[in-house]
Design a protein around this motif. Structure first.
Motif, PDB file in Angstrom:
ATOM      1  N   ALA A 223     -27.324 -20.064 -37.117  1.00 37.89           N
ATOM      2  CA  ALA A 223     -28.077 -19.599 -35.945  1.00 37.89           C
ATOM      3  C   ALA A 223     -29.576 -19.624 -36.240  1.00 37.89           C
ATOM      4  CB  ALA A 223     -27.639 -18.196 -35.565  1.00 37.89           C
ATOM      5  N   GLY A 224     -29.928 -19.193 -37.465  1.00 40.78           N
ATOM      6  CA  GLY A 224     -31.339 -19.154 -37.857  1.00 40.78           C
ATOM      7  C   GLY A 224     -31.982 -20.518 -37.791  1.00 40.78           C
ATOM      8  N   VAL A 225     -31.260 -21.535 -38.255  1.00 41.78           N
ATOM      9  CA  VAL A 225     -31.811 -22.890 -38.221  1.00 41.78           C
ATOM     10  C   VAL A 225     -32.042 -23.320 -36.771  1.00 41.78           C
ATOM     11  CG1 VAL A 225     -31.289 -25.320 -38.691  1.00 41.78           C
ATOM     12  CG2 VAL A 225     -30.883 -23.597 -40.448  1.00 41.78           C
ATOM     13  N   MET A 226     -31.139 -22.894 -35.901  1.00 40.26           N
ATOM     14  CA  MET A 226     -31.316 -23.255 -34.492  1.00 40.26           C
ATOM     15  C   MET A 226     -32.533 -22.557 -33.896  1.00 40.26           C
ATOM     16  SD  MET A 226     -27.379 -23.572 -33.337  1.00 40.26           S
ATOM     17  CE  MET A 226     -27.556 -24.440 -31.805  1.00 40.26           C
ATOM     18  N   TYR A 227     -32.743 -21.303 -34.295  1.00 40.49           N
ATOM     19  CA  TYR A 227     -33.982 -20.618 -33.880  1.00 40.49           C
ATOM     20  C   TYR A 227     -35.186 -21.420 -34.351  1.00 40.49           C
ATOM     21  CZ  TYR A 227     -32.087 -16.131 -32.222  1.00 40.49           C
ATOM     22  OH  TYR A 227     -31.476 -15.148 -31.501  1.00 40.49           O
ATOM     23  N   LEU A 228     -35.107 -21.834 -35.615  1.00 38.12           N
ATOM     24  CA  LEU A 228     -36.222 -22.570 -36.209  1.00 38.12           C
ATOM     25  C   LEU A 228     -36.531 -23.833 -35.416  1.00 38.12           C
ATOM     26  CD1 LEU A 228     -38.124 -22.626 -38.711  1.00 38.12           C
ATOM     27  CD2 LEU A 228     -36.457 -24.130 -39.775  1.00 38.12           C
ATOM     28  N   VAL A 229     -35.454 -24.510 -34.992  1.00 34.57           N
ATOM     29  CA  VAL A 229     -35.650 -25.740 -34.215  1.00 34.57           C
ATOM     30  C   VAL A 229     -36.417 -25.447 -32.928  1.00 34.57           C
ATOM     31  CG1 VAL A 229     -34.438 -27.518 -32.891  1.00 34.57           C
ATOM     32  CG2 VAL A 229     -33.664 -26.931 -35.187  1.00 34.57           C
ATOM     33  N   VAL A 230     -35.994 -24.364 -32.254  1.00 37.98           N
ATOM     34  CA  VAL A 230     -36.676 -24.012 -31.003  1.00 37.98           C
ATOM     35  C   VAL A 230     -38.139 -23.668 -31.280  1.00 37.98           C
ATOM     36  CG1 VAL A 230     -36.669 -22.518 -28.984  1.00 37.98           C
ATOM     37  CG2 VAL A 230     -34.519 -23.132 -30.068  1.00 37.98           C
ATOM     38  N   VAL A 231     -38.347 -22.863 -32.323  1.00 42.06           N
ATOM     39  CA  VAL A 231     -39.713 -22.460 -32.645  1.00 42.06           C
ATOM     40  C   VAL A 231     -40.571 -23.690 -32.943  1.00 42.06           C
ATOM     41  CG1 VAL A 231     -41.148 -21.283 -34.354  1.00 42.06           C
ATOM     42  CG2 VAL A 231     -39.130 -20.154 -33.458  1.00 42.06           C
ATOM     43  N   TYR A 232     -39.991 -24.627 -33.699  1.00 45.36           N
ATOM     44  CA  TYR A 232     -40.765 -25.816 -34.042  1.00 45.36           C
ATOM     45  C   TYR A 232     -41.115 -26.622 -32.789  1.00 45.36           C
ATOM     46  CZ  TYR A 232     -42.619 -29.602 -36.752  1.00 45.36           C
ATOM     47  OH  TYR A 232     -43.473 -30.516 -37.275  1.00 45.36           O
ATOM     48  N   ALA A 233     -40.151 -26.698 -31.878  1.00 46.94           N
ATOM     49  CA  ALA A 233     -40.414 -27.385 -30.609  1.00 46.94           C
ATOM     50  C   ALA A 233     -41.544 -26.687 -29.865  1.00 46.94           C
ATOM     51  CB  ALA A 233     -39.159 -27.413 -29.753  1.00 46.94           C
ATOM     52  N   MET A 234     -41.518 -25.360 -29.881  1.00 45.13           N
ATOM     53  CA  MET A 234     -42.580 -24.594 -29.206  1.00 45.13           C
ATOM     54  C   MET A 234     -43.930 -24.868 -29.841  1.00 45.13           C
ATOM     55  SD  MET A 234     -40.626 -21.000 -28.577  1.00 45.13           S
ATOM     56  CE  MET A 234     -41.882 -20.012 -27.823  1.00 45.13           C
ATOM     57  N   VAL A 235     -43.937 -24.907 -31.179  1.00 46.59           N
ATOM     58  CA  VAL A 235     -45.197 -25.160 -31.882  1.00 46.59           C
ATOM     59  C   VAL A 235     -45.761 -26.524 -31.475  1.00 46.59           C
ATOM     60  CG1 VAL A 235     -46.208 -25.596 -34.147  1.00 46.59           C
ATOM     61  CG2 VAL A 235     -44.669 -23.671 -33.826  1.00 46.59           C
ATOM     62  N   LEU A 236     -44.874 -27.504 -31.389  1.00 49.81           N
ATOM     63  CA  LEU A 236     -45.327 -28.840 -30.997  1.00 49.81           C
ATOM     64  C   LEU A 236     -45.917 -28.833 -29.580  1.00 49.81           C
ATOM     65  CD1 LEU A 236     -42.605 -31.255 -32.405  1.00 49.81           C
ATOM     66  CD2 LEU A 236     -44.883 -30.783 -33.286  1.00 49.81           C
TER      67      LEU A 236
END
Lengths: 250, 323
Positions: A223-236
């Motif tokens: 789940a954490g990795v999936m959060y990370l993916v979303v966060v990274y998308a947001m950062v971009l």
């Protein structure tokens, strides 16, 4: 029994690896994860919208309160709002909203989203206020001196410049909001409801009888990795917006 | 008390801008302590004075960027500030307080007439701030009515008062063209095409037409200030206020800005200039004001002002500046 005492190097990691394979191989687990991922996104986006609109209004009211007597009382109300919201735990606000203020059957998920929005709004308003104050006072004065009203000068001159300074802080707040939504499990974790978010999904996978995983940590990490993916998308996305806005400087 | 007050000292048509009895307090600091000044159409007023003397505040009060604590500002027959009853003898004479004091004095000295006490009573009322203490709501209402009669929205008035700032204050988020066309287009004074045409004309006049589509951050200080001046001209103002327009410039660039200001003065524009450029004052001004400690200490045409200053403080100031 004896197996438990055999400690091999990387044994834990090997178990985790097995679990990950299990989770992604199991269609039920995939379903939970997808549902959780989707719900987390929906909750965050809606709460962010509420937060941004609310924050924007509160920031403008607070600034207007320093300008005119008419806005004094709304200004005080806004001050109370930011003080209370920022001063109390979001968990308390969530429980209060879902069990006392909106104690309506079936309304809980919406009350939760609203809570996150209201909570975020308090922080966003301060970010926006700081951004507006970071614009040189002379810009507003020049607009006023040309005969533009306060509102028009704000919208046409000050806000466009303020937004550039606000974006990084807002991005920060949105990322914090995304992860904050995980406490929604306090008010429900029914499969299929909006409260079934990514964090709940990981717990559900662990406790599900049909999914043979060894440890909770693995589920949480997935789940954490999936959060990370979303966060990274947001950062971009934030970077993209920033680059767009900075273009007008050159 | 039902009838409106008639302001006998009503707006004099020969004045474009009239400041009377201007006081400005910042918290407990008195910056302006009663400044009165009239600007006629076509006049060029230069305001000089040491730093912190209140000359900038004085200028900024003229278009209400600072709200005066007391005093009135008139522009083209319109009142920008609330009515200050102490400035109008007609108002004071109609007040209850005046009549009360007058009857008291007349009963004490029956051999004298009302006119003898007029000045004395007005002075006393002003000094002791009696109107605020003694007058009731009817008086305040009448004053307010009077104000409404001459009131105009400040945003409308400001369109006719151009202002140039020390730090240029060009809008950083807009191109030079955007800077110049924003206000006239937003306020529906010109269509976009008209405004752009006029902007190009003005930019040509100052030789910066090639800069129309660049952002202010790429311009030099002198260029910025010249554009700030033409931006104000886009509104076709009746008076231009300059708040130390050359103080933030490199010495090299002061010349070009002053040149433009002189050109502007030659076209007959009414100007009020706060500056440290004595040369400019000598050459262009029709009157020079020396502001110090919040009051106008000397007011004279430039020749007389610089050749034989009367005020001690001015003499000292000039001896330091003109070396």
């Amino acid at each position: 029994m004896e197996e438990r005492y055999v400690v091999l190097p990387f044994y834990g990691l090997w178990k985790m690896f097995q679990d990950i394979i299990t989770i992604f191989a199991n269609s039920e687990a995939r379903g939970y994860l997808f549902q959780g991922f989707w719900h987390t996104l929906v909750i965050t986006v809606v709460a962010a919208m509420i937060g941004l609109v609310l924050g924007f209004i509160v920031a403008l009211v607070k600034i207007a309160a320093t300008q005119s007597k008419l806005m004094k009382i709304p200004g005080v109300i806004c001050n109370i709002y930011t003080t209370v919201i920022r001063g109390t735990p979001v968990a308390l606000q969530l429980v209060l909203m879902c069990t006392a203020i909106f104690a309506i059957r079936g309304f809980t998920p919406y009350a939760a989203v609203l809570t996150f929005g209201i909570n975020s709004g308090a922080y966003v308003s301060e970010n926006i206020r700081a951004g507006i104050y970071s614009v040189d006072k002379g810009q507003l004065e020049a607009g006023r001196a040309l005969g533009l009203s306060w509102g028009k000068s704000m919208v046409k001159i000050v806000m466009p410049q303020a937004i550039k300074n606000i974006i990084p802080a807002i991005g920060n707040e949105m990322i914090a909001l995304l992860k904050e939504t995980s406490i929604i499990q306090m008010v429900g974790s029914t499969i299929g409801a909006l409260t079934f978010d990514l964090n709940v999904a990981s717990t559900t996978i662990y406790y599900s009888k049909n999914i043979p995983v060894n440890s909770y940590v693995t589920c949480a990490i997935v789940a954490g990795v999936m959060y990370l993916v979303v966060v990274y998308a947001m950062v971009l996305i934030i970077k993209l917006i920033e680059r767009r806005l900075r273009k007008s400087e050159r | 008390m039902k009838d409106n007050f008639e302001i006998k000292e009503k707006f004099d048509e020969s004045y474009l801008l009239k400041v009377s009895g201007l006081f400005k307090k910042f918290d407990k600091l008195d910056v302006l302590k009663g400044i009165s000044c009239e600007v006629k159409k076509g006049e060029k007023i230069v305001v000089i004075g040491p730093s912190g003397s209140g000359k900038s505040t004085f200028l900024r009060c003229m278009n209400l960027l600072e709200t005066p604590t007391f005093g009135e500002i008139w522009f083209e027959g319109k009142l920008l500030t609330p009515v200050d009853p102490y400035l109008h003898k007609t108002i004071i004479r109609k007040s209850k307080t005046y009549n009360k004091i007058l009857t008291e004095l007349l009963t004490a000295n029956p051999d004298k007439s009302a006119e003898d006490f007029d000045e004395e009573i007005i002075e006393r009322i002003k000094k002791e701030d009696l109107l605020k203490k003694n007058e009731g709501s009817t008086f305040n209402k009448s004053v307010k009515e009077l104000y409404n009669q001459f009131f105009q929205n400040i945003n409308v008035t400001r369109q006719k008062i151009g202002m140039v700032f020390q730090h240029f204050n060009l809008f950083n988020n807009l191109t030079v063209m955007g800077n110049m066309t924003l206000a006239p287009v937003k306020l529906k004074l010109k269509t976009k095409e008209e405004a752009e045409k006029r902007a190009i004309e003005l930019l040509k006049r100052i030789g910066l037409e090639d800069k129309a589509n660049v952002y202010p951050s790429t311009l030099s200080g002198g260029q910025k200030q010249r554009i700030a001046i033409v931006r104000a001209l886009m509104m076709e103002p009746d008076v231009m206020l300059f708040d130390e327009p050359t103080s933030a410039l490199d010495p090299e660039m002061v010349g070009e800005v002053l040149e433009l200001m002189k050109e502007l003065a030659d076209t007959g524009m009414t100007m009020v200039v706060v500056t440290h450029e004595m040369g400019f004052a000598k050459e262009v001004a029709s009157r020079v004001l020396f502001v110090d400690e919040g009051i106008i200490k000397e007011e004279a045409p430039p020749k007389e002002f610089f050749a034989n200053p009367k005020n001690e403080r001015l003499k000292e100031f000039l001896s330091k500046v003109l070396i």
